[in-house]
Scaffold this motif. Sequence first.
Motif, PDB file in Angstrom:
ATOM      1  N   SER A   1     -75.774 117.198  -9.163  1.00 56.48           N
ATOM      2  CA  SER A   1     -74.486 116.689  -8.692  1.00 56.48           C
ATOM      3  C   SER A   1     -74.004 117.527  -7.510  1.00 56.48           C
ATOM      4  CB  SER A   1     -73.449 116.756  -9.823  1.00 56.48           C
ATOM      5  OG  SER A   1     -72.140 116.556  -9.330  1.00 56.48           O
ATOM      6  N   LYS A   2     -73.197 116.902  -6.646  1.00 54.54           N
ATOM      7  CA  LYS A   2     -72.634 117.613  -5.500  1.00 54.54           C
ATOM      8  C   LYS A   2     -71.286 118.255  -5.818  1.00 54.54           C
ATOM      9  CE  LYS A   2     -74.900 114.676  -2.039  1.00 54.54           C
ATOM     10  NZ  LYS A   2     -74.689 113.760  -0.884  1.00 54.54           N
TER      11      LYS A   2
ATOM     12  N   HIS B   1     -81.408 114.868 -11.049  1.00 60.64           N
ATOM     13  CA  HIS B   1     -80.904 114.990  -9.681  1.00 60.64           C
ATOM     14  C   HIS B   1     -79.553 115.699  -9.723  1.00 60.64           C
ATOM     15  CE1 HIS B   1     -80.684 114.093  -5.431  1.00 60.64           C
ATOM     16  NE2 HIS B   1     -79.483 113.547  -5.586  1.00 60.64           N
TER      17      HIS B   1
ATOM     18  N   GLN C   1     -78.588 111.432 -12.368  1.00 58.86           N
ATOM     19  CA  GLN C   1     -78.200 112.694 -13.002  1.00 58.86           C
ATOM     20  C   GLN C   1     -78.919 112.914 -14.320  1.00 58.86           C
ATOM     21  OE1 GLN C   1     -73.960 112.061 -13.018  1.00 58.86           O
ATOM     22  NE2 GLN C   1     -73.755 112.555 -10.836  1.00 58.86           N
TER      23      GLN C   1
ATOM     24  N   GLN D   1     -64.635 113.738   3.751  1.00 56.57           N
ATOM     25  CA  GLN D   1     -65.830 114.249   4.416  1.00 56.57           C
ATOM     26  C   GLN D   1     -65.472 114.838   5.778  1.00 56.57           C
ATOM     27  OE1 GLN D   1     -68.863 111.307   5.024  1.00 56.57           O
ATOM     28  NE2 GLN D   1     -70.338 112.754   5.865  1.00 56.57           N
TER      29      GLN D   1
ATOM     30  N   ASP E   1     -68.467 120.912  -7.344  1.00 61.13           N
ATOM     31  CA  ASP E   1     -68.352 122.369  -7.222  1.00 61.13           C
ATOM     32  C   ASP E   1     -69.184 123.050  -8.307  1.00 61.13           C
ATOM     33  OD1 ASP E   1     -67.542 124.975  -6.869  1.00 61.13           O
ATOM     34  OD2 ASP E   1     -65.546 124.685  -7.714  1.00 61.13           O
TER      35      ASP E   1
END
Length: 526
Positions: A100-101, A98, A94, A273, A103
């Motif tokens: 973050s996933k 890269h 990060q 998931q 919201d």
Amino acid sequence: MLDANLKKQLDTYLQNIVNPIEISVSVDDSPKGKELHELAVEIAEMSSKIGLVAADDKRTPSMGVGPSGQPSRVRFAGIPMGHEFTSLVLALLQSGGHPSKADPALLDQIRHLEGEFHFETYISLSCQNCPDVVQALNLMATLNPNITHVMIDGALFQDEVDARQIMAVPSVYLNGEHFGQGRMTLPEIVNKVDSGASKRRAAELNEKKPYDVLIVGGGPAAASAAIYAARKGIRTGIVAERFGGQVLDTVGIENFISVPYTEGPKLVASLEQHVKEYDVDLITEQTAAKLTTGDYVQIALESGATLESRAVILATGARWREMNVPGEQEYRGKGVAYCPHCDGPLFKGKRVAVIGGGNSGIEAAIDLAGIVEHVTVLEFADTLRADEVLQRKARSMRNIDIIKSAQTTEVRGDGNKVVGLTYRDRETEELKQVDVAGIFVQIGLVPNTEWLKDSELNLTRFGEIEIDARGATNIPGVFAAGDVTTVPFKQIIVAMGAGSTASLAAFDHLIRTPDPAAAKEEAVSA
């Protein structure tokens, strides 16, 4: 420092670094200092986009991670291995750009937080709850230049732990003041520092249309119910304080059929998931406050919002039972603990007690015996309830004593921390004392149904929701599943089966019951 397999995995991750970053290390000649320096060198040598610089930090050994040429806003005071190695990897990625996933709306909320936020999190490397908190705060520090965060290994910086009287992890401080303790999610932390977030969220939730099936709770029963409902193509929602429930606090799981061994957080990640593979409206950081019925079943939340649904499945689970003796609440987090895996390392070399002689209690004693000086197990009954294999293991360990027919009557403290406990010998009625620094309570579960006490729902004297073989309650359209119900066995796999049963029963209820919205439309057109 890193074995070949771990290096191979790390090398794959480091390919995702977009922008140059620096690792800044503050080390000395101590064994831990040399170990941290070796780790930093190995990582820096794995990517041309990672630089290594010396630093002079107030905590040594420590390492910082951040964009090249900028002060590190993320630091690790200690060696981020064990459960925290993932936190280090994410910090590297990060800081290097890269994404973050998380919201996108939440990430934007973090970027626009105003004020100075300097976080410190005390952890133990064996704590499975700590990484979530560390990773959340690291991400916040990466996104907002007004935020810094340092992870502190309590076992390595024992002087700070003693000075702040920290006896439970994770323990978070903000700008020098205690901020929170225990597992916290990224949304929960952000909403706590963003004072207007709760009202905005409540307003958003009030605008949601009624669901066909709304599941209250986020554990295995809730996940199973949501998947089965969503597969029917109906409007499905989950509302919970946190996704995963009590399973998040479970370390080793060896009785989940077809999976010889897994850990709670890993199982929860897989469940989440799977749920997200379907069209399920997942609402977290919300606590149910009241259930009422009318055209729809209504779930009022503590935030002020109200959700409506044609059918509701209650899967709020259970929590660790408390002793309910004088001193327990006063010294909670100050020696009274409920998670031996999380807080055990804070009592290294000290004497502790475990309350409860079931599987959880004896397992806790065995785990703690490898860390602390001595463990005293107190069991209320005159026999232990733990499996014989666990009893044999405990009896074989020289620093475990087991006292049966012992009723704990008081937690003793000096005003700041636990110093011992008092128990009643149920055979002689004599009151006796045991001097300990920590007390780990492992005496079963309590269903999370306090919010239902004033509803028309039938509860047992233990607070469990009464259900039939289909998971139905006494209220039409209201179903329940999992540890919160009268199901006799509180197990993950049992809860999953119960969740699917309740969901199928709820669907059967829906196809046999008119939709209130459709009925209103017909009435208007007529």
